[in-house]
Design a protein around this motif. Structure first.
Motif, PDB file in Angstrom:
ATOM      1  N   ARG A  72       0.828  -1.190   0.000  1.00 44.61           N
ATOM      2  CA  ARG A  72       0.000   0.000   0.000  1.00 44.61           C
ATOM      3  C   ARG A  72       0.870   1.251   0.000  1.00 44.61           C
ATOM      4  N   ASP A  73       0.324   2.308  -0.551  1.00 44.84           N
ATOM      5  CA  ASP A  73       0.977   3.614  -0.540  1.00 44.84           C
ATOM      6  C   ASP A  73      -0.029   4.577   0.063  1.00 44.84           C
ATOM      7  N   ASN A  74       0.097   4.834   1.333  1.00 44.79           N
ATOM      8  CA  ASN A  74      -0.898   5.669   2.014  1.00 44.79           C
ATOM      9  C   ASN A  74      -0.906   7.104   1.485  1.00 44.79           C
ATOM     10  N   ALA A  75       0.219   7.565   1.003  1.00 40.13           N
ATOM     11  CA  ALA A  75       0.264   8.916   0.454  1.00 40.13           C
ATOM     12  C   ALA A  75      -0.606   9.049  -0.796  1.00 40.13           C
ATOM     13  N   LYS A  76      -0.777   7.934  -1.487  1.00 40.64           N
ATOM     14  CA  LYS A  76      -1.602   7.933  -2.706  1.00 40.64           C
ATOM     15  C   LYS A  76      -2.987   7.331  -2.466  1.00 40.64           C
ATOM     16  N   SER A  77      -3.265   6.958  -1.221  1.00 38.82           N
ATOM     17  CA  SER A  77      -4.547   6.312  -0.884  1.00 38.82           C
ATOM     18  C   SER A  77      -4.812   5.128  -1.798  1.00 38.82           C
ATOM     19  N   THR A  78      -3.787   4.332  -2.024  1.00 44.98           N
ATOM     20  CA  THR A  78      -3.891   3.220  -2.970  1.00 44.98           C
ATOM     21  C   THR A  78      -3.241   1.972  -2.391  1.00 44.98           C
TER      22      THR A  78
END
Length: 124
Positions: A72-78
């Motif tokens: 997951r990439d929380n900065a990209k909400s993805t």
């Protein structure tokens, strides 16, 4: 209500790879643990992989261990599901799921939020 949207499904030959994405237009995406499930025709929806909201811990079904990677990439909400060495038995609709919690869940009942699903078809 959290809206999850999957993308990245498609058709590949056995041995190929796909990467699924799960986006959430939600500023609090990092508050949600995330899971991936799949449902083949005539079968129940089954757990594939899960990741804690921080991304520090991951969990996999035995059938995909060593082939699939959840991240997951929380900065990209993805969130992502990298699928390698795909086999025909991986053919299914893949669903992204979320729950507002620290820890990840391993069952359908753990997740209140679901995407619409994306089809993955693997040909022999």
């Amino acid at each position: 209500q959290v809206q999850l949207v999957e993308s990245g499904g498609g058709s590949v030959q056995a041995g190929g790879s796909l990467r699924l994405s799960c986006t959430a237009p939600e500023r609090t995406f990092n508050m949600y643990a995330m899971g991936w499930f799949r449902q083949a025709p005539g079968k129940e929806r089954e757990f594939v992989a899960a990741v804690t909201r921080s991304g520090s811990s991951t969990y996999y079904a035995d059938s995909v261990k060593g082939r699939f990677t959840i991240s997951r990439d929380n900065a990209k909400s993805t969130g992502y599901l990298q699928m390698n060495s795909l086999a025909p038995e991986d053919t299914a609709v893949y669903y992204c799921a979320g729950k507002r919690a620290l820890g990840a869940g391993l069952t359908r009942e753990d997740y209140p939020y679901w995407g619409q699903g994306t089809q993955v078809t693997v040909s022999a």
